[in-house]
Design a protein around this motif. Structure first.
Motif, PDB file in Angstrom:
ATOM      1  N   GLY A  36       9.627  -1.271  -7.733  1.00  0.00           N
ATOM      2  CA  GLY A  36       9.681  -1.285  -9.187  1.00  0.00           C
ATOM      3  C   GLY A  36       8.331  -0.941  -9.773  1.00  0.00           C
ATOM      4  O   GLY A  36       7.296  -1.164  -9.145  1.00  0.00           O
ATOM      5  N   GLU A  37       8.355  -0.433 -10.960  1.00  0.00           N
ATOM      6  CA  GLU A  37       7.150   0.100 -11.564  1.00  0.00           C
ATOM      7  C   GLU A  37       6.583  -0.747 -12.703  1.00  0.00           C
ATOM      8  O   GLU A  37       5.450  -0.567 -13.108  1.00  0.00           O
ATOM      9  CB  GLU A  37       7.435   1.519 -12.090  1.00  0.00           C
ATOM     10  N   ARG A  38       7.357  -1.648 -13.232  1.00  0.00           N
ATOM     11  CA  ARG A  38       6.962  -2.380 -14.440  1.00  0.00           C
ATOM     12  C   ARG A  38       5.810  -3.343 -14.172  1.00  0.00           C
ATOM     13  O   ARG A  38       5.787  -4.048 -13.180  1.00  0.00           O
ATOM     14  CB  ARG A  38       8.159  -3.150 -14.986  1.00  0.00           C
ATOM     15  N   GLY A 102       5.454   8.235 -17.332  1.00  0.00           N
ATOM     16  CA  GLY A 102       6.693   7.531 -17.647  1.00  0.00           C
ATOM     17  C   GLY A 102       7.367   6.908 -16.436  1.00  0.00           C
ATOM     18  O   GLY A 102       8.263   6.080 -16.580  1.00  0.00           O
ATOM     19  N   ILE A 103       6.948   7.287 -15.244  1.00  0.00           N
ATOM     20  CA  ILE A 103       7.523   6.714 -14.014  1.00  0.00           C
ATOM     21  C   ILE A 103       6.516   5.761 -13.373  1.00  0.00           C
ATOM     22  O   ILE A 103       6.845   4.613 -13.080  1.00  0.00           O
ATOM     23  CB  ILE A 103       7.950   7.831 -13.030  1.00  0.00           C
ATOM     24  N   ASN A 104       5.287   6.242 -13.140  1.00  0.00           N
ATOM     25  CA  ASN A 104       4.250   5.393 -12.556  1.00  0.00           C
ATOM     26  C   ASN A 104       2.885   5.640 -13.207  1.00  0.00           C
ATOM     27  O   ASN A 104       1.860   5.245 -12.673  1.00  0.00           O
ATOM     28  CB  ASN A 104       4.171   5.578 -11.038  1.00  0.00           C
ATOM     29  N   ARG A 105       2.908   6.294 -14.351  1.00  0.00           N
ATOM     30  CA  ARG A 105       1.671   6.592 -15.083  1.00  0.00           C
ATOM     31  C   ARG A 105       1.896   6.365 -16.576  1.00  0.00           C
ATOM     32  O   ARG A 105       2.851   6.866 -17.146  1.00  0.00           O
ATOM     33  CB  ARG A 105       1.256   8.034 -14.839  1.00  0.00           C
ATOM     34  N   GLY A 106       0.998   5.592 -17.171  1.00  0.00           N
ATOM     35  CA  GLY A 106       1.069   5.335 -18.603  1.00  0.00           C
ATOM     36  C   GLY A 106       1.929   4.138 -18.958  1.00  0.00           C
ATOM     37  O   GLY A 106       2.756   3.681 -18.166  1.00  0.00           O
ATOM     38  N   GLY A 107       1.692   3.607 -20.134  1.00  0.00           N
ATOM     39  CA  GLY A 107       2.507   2.506 -20.664  1.00  0.00           C
ATOM     40  C   GLY A 107       2.577   1.312 -19.734  1.00  0.00           C
ATOM     41  O   GLY A 107       1.605   0.946 -19.091  1.00  0.00           O
ATOM     42  N   CYS A 108       3.769   0.718 -19.669  1.00  0.00           N
ATOM     43  CA  CYS A 108       3.961  -0.506 -18.878  1.00  0.00           C
ATOM     44  C   CYS A 108       4.309  -0.216 -17.414  1.00  0.00           C
ATOM     45  O   CYS A 108       4.711  -1.124 -16.687  1.00  0.00           O
ATOM     46  CB  CYS A 108       5.027  -1.387 -19.515  1.00  0.00           C
ATOM     47  N   ARG A 113      -3.405   0.737 -13.770  1.00  0.00           N
ATOM     48  CA  ARG A 113      -3.619  -0.466 -14.582  1.00  0.00           C
ATOM     49  C   ARG A 113      -2.957  -1.701 -13.983  1.00  0.00           C
ATOM     50  O   ARG A 113      -3.305  -2.823 -14.354  1.00  0.00           O
ATOM     51  CB  ARG A 113      -3.114  -0.250 -16.005  1.00  0.00           C
ATOM     52  N   ARG A 114      -2.024  -1.490 -13.077  1.00  0.00           N
ATOM     53  CA  ARG A 114      -1.405  -2.616 -12.356  1.00  0.00           C
ATOM     54  C   ARG A 114      -2.256  -3.050 -11.165  1.00  0.00           C
ATOM     55  O   ARG A 114      -1.937  -4.020 -10.496  1.00  0.00           O
ATOM     56  CB  ARG A 114      -0.007  -2.233 -11.856  1.00  0.00           C
ATOM     57  N   TYR A 115      -3.317  -2.307 -10.874  1.00  0.00           N
ATOM     58  CA  TYR A 115      -4.210  -2.605  -9.753  1.00  0.00           C
ATOM     59  C   TYR A 115      -3.442  -2.606  -8.428  1.00  0.00           C
ATOM     60  O   TYR A 115      -3.514  -3.558  -7.652  1.00  0.00           O
ATOM     61  CB  TYR A 115      -4.951  -3.940  -9.956  1.00  0.00           C
ATOM     62  N   ILE A 116      -2.723  -1.511  -8.202  1.00  0.00           N
ATOM     63  CA  ILE A 116      -1.978  -1.356  -6.949  1.00  0.00           C
ATOM     64  C   ILE A 116      -2.888  -0.677  -5.933  1.00  0.00           C
ATOM     65  O   ILE A 116      -3.402   0.414  -6.177  1.00  0.00           O
ATOM     66  CB  ILE A 116      -0.680  -0.547  -7.167  1.00  0.00           C
ATOM     67  N   TYR A 117      -3.059  -1.359  -4.796  1.00  0.00           N
ATOM     68  CA  TYR A 117      -3.956  -0.897  -3.743  1.00  0.00           C
ATOM     69  C   TYR A 117      -3.222  -0.788  -2.414  1.00  0.00           C
ATOM     70  O   TYR A 117      -2.208  -1.451  -2.186  1.00  0.00           O
ATOM     71  CB  TYR A 117      -5.096  -1.896  -3.488  1.00  0.00           C
ATOM     72  N   ILE A 118      -3.835  -0.047  -1.517  1.00  0.00           N
ATOM     73  CA  ILE A 118      -3.620  -0.199  -0.085  1.00  0.00           C
ATOM     74  C   ILE A 118      -4.833  -1.000   0.363  1.00  0.00           C
ATOM     75  O   ILE A 118      -5.974  -0.577   0.143  1.00  0.00           O
ATOM     76  CB  ILE A 118      -3.550   1.159   0.636  1.00  0.00           C
ATOM     77  N   HIS A 119      -4.609  -2.186   0.943  1.00  0.00           N
ATOM     78  CA  HIS A 119      -5.743  -3.056   1.288  1.00  0.00           C
ATOM     79  C   HIS A 119      -5.456  -3.873   2.536  1.00  0.00           C
ATOM     80  O   HIS A 119      -4.313  -4.000   2.968  1.00  0.00           O
ATOM     81  CB  HIS A 119      -6.112  -3.960   0.112  1.00  0.00           C
ATOM     82  N   GLY A 120      -6.515  -4.446   3.082  1.00  0.00           N
ATOM     83  CA  GLY A 120      -6.390  -5.307   4.253  1.00  0.00           C
ATOM     84  C   GLY A 120      -5.951  -6.701   3.865  1.00  0.00           C
ATOM     85  O   GLY A 120      -6.025  -7.106   2.697  1.00  0.00           O
ATOM     86  N   CYS A 121      -5.481  -7.437   4.872  1.00  0.00           N
ATOM     87  CA  CYS A 121      -5.002  -8.806   4.672  1.00  0.00           C
ATOM     88  C   CYS A 121      -5.323  -9.627   5.928  1.00  0.00           C
ATOM     89  O   CYS A 121      -5.739  -9.069   6.949  1.00  0.00           O
ATOM     90  CB  CYS A 121      -3.505  -8.806   4.366  1.00  0.00           C
ATOM     91  N   PRO A 122      -5.122 -10.942   5.874  1.00  0.00           N
ATOM     92  CA  PRO A 122      -5.400 -11.764   7.052  1.00  0.00           C
ATOM     93  C   PRO A 122      -4.553 -11.321   8.259  1.00  0.00           C
ATOM     94  O   PRO A 122      -3.407 -10.898   8.108  1.00  0.00           O
ATOM     95  CB  PRO A 122      -5.005 -13.173   6.604  1.00  0.00           C
ATOM     96  N   ASP A 123      -5.139 -11.453   9.436  1.00  0.00           N
ATOM     97  CA  ASP A 123      -4.437 -11.056  10.657  1.00  0.00           C
ATOM     98  C   ASP A 123      -3.140 -11.839  10.863  1.00  0.00           C
ATOM     99  O   ASP A 123      -2.200 -11.340  11.469  1.00  0.00           O
ATOM    100  CB  ASP A 123      -5.340 -11.227  11.883  1.00  0.00           C
ATOM    101  N   ALA A 124      -3.081 -13.055  10.338  1.00  0.00           N
ATOM    102  CA  ALA A 124      -1.883 -13.883  10.495  1.00  0.00           C
ATOM    103  C   ALA A 124      -0.754 -13.492   9.529  1.00  0.00           C
ATOM    104  O   ALA A 124       0.383 -13.926   9.701  1.00  0.00           O
ATOM    105  CB  ALA A 124      -2.234 -15.351  10.292  1.00  0.00           C
ATOM    106  N   ALA A 125      -1.055 -12.670   8.528  1.00  0.00           N
ATOM    107  CA  ALA A 125      -0.030 -12.266   7.553  1.00  0.00           C
ATOM    108  C   ALA A 125       0.993 -11.363   8.231  1.00  0.00           C
ATOM    109  O   ALA A 125       0.632 -10.509   9.042  1.00  0.00           O
ATOM    110  CB  ALA A 125      -0.672 -11.546   6.379  1.00  0.00           C
TER     111      ALA A 125
END
Length: 160
Positions: A36-38, A102-108, A113-125
């Motif tokens: 979802g994009e919202r 209108g799909i993943n750029r601009g507005g809501c 602006r949603r701060y969507i990343y590809i990032h690392g996480c704990p090894d246990a996750a």
């Protein structure tokens, strides 16, 4: 730019492509709430994106980020136990921006602006199952490998 990244939500995989062939595939964890994009949905946005920023180059494995800045901490068992509910952003960040107005750029629905990343996480996750707040989580060592091969501007397609 020859390469691109494909994230498949149904398979919970991220594949790096070069010259029309898959050169690396990793297990990931995407949004617990599905696709979802919202803004505020906790979902992973679909569609075509680009890597807007690369953050954390040269930082040690397990570096903790808050607000896209290293805190000076390295995740260990004691720190993890002190904050068991924290959504850890570790090691590196590939910050995504949407390419489709209108799909993943601009507005809501704006991925950046949603701060969507590809990032690392704990090894246990867990990997291979949706558990994130919308981002694409990876194992830290896998992320470093991907990060080192991913320039700013690389296309990232996220699909069901």
């Amino acid at each position: 730019m020859d390469g691109r990244i494909l994230v498949e939500l149904a398979r919970q995989t991220l594949t790096r492509w070069e010259g029309g062939r898959a050169v690396a595939r990793y297990a990931v964890s995407t949004g617990r709430n599905g696709a979802g994009e919202r803004n505020g949905s906790g979902c992973t946005p679909r569609g075509l994106h680009r890597v807007r920023m690369r953050i954390g180059e040269g930082c040690p494995v397990g570096t903790v980020f808050r607000g896209r800045r290293p805190t000076g901490e390295i995740l260990d068992d004691e720190l993890a136990a002190a904050y068991p509910e924290r959504d850890w952003i570790l090691t590196r960040i590939l910050w995504l921006t949407g390419c489709e107005p209108g799909i993943n750029r601009g507005g809501c629905v704006d991925t950046l602006r949603r701060y969507i990343y590809i990032h690392g996480c704990p090894d246990a996750a867990p990997m291979g199952e949706p558990c994130s707040h919308g981002c694409i989580r990876m194992r830290n060592r896998d992320l470093i490998e991907l990060f080192d091969q991913t320039p700013i501007g690389m296309l990232v397609e996220i699909r069901n």
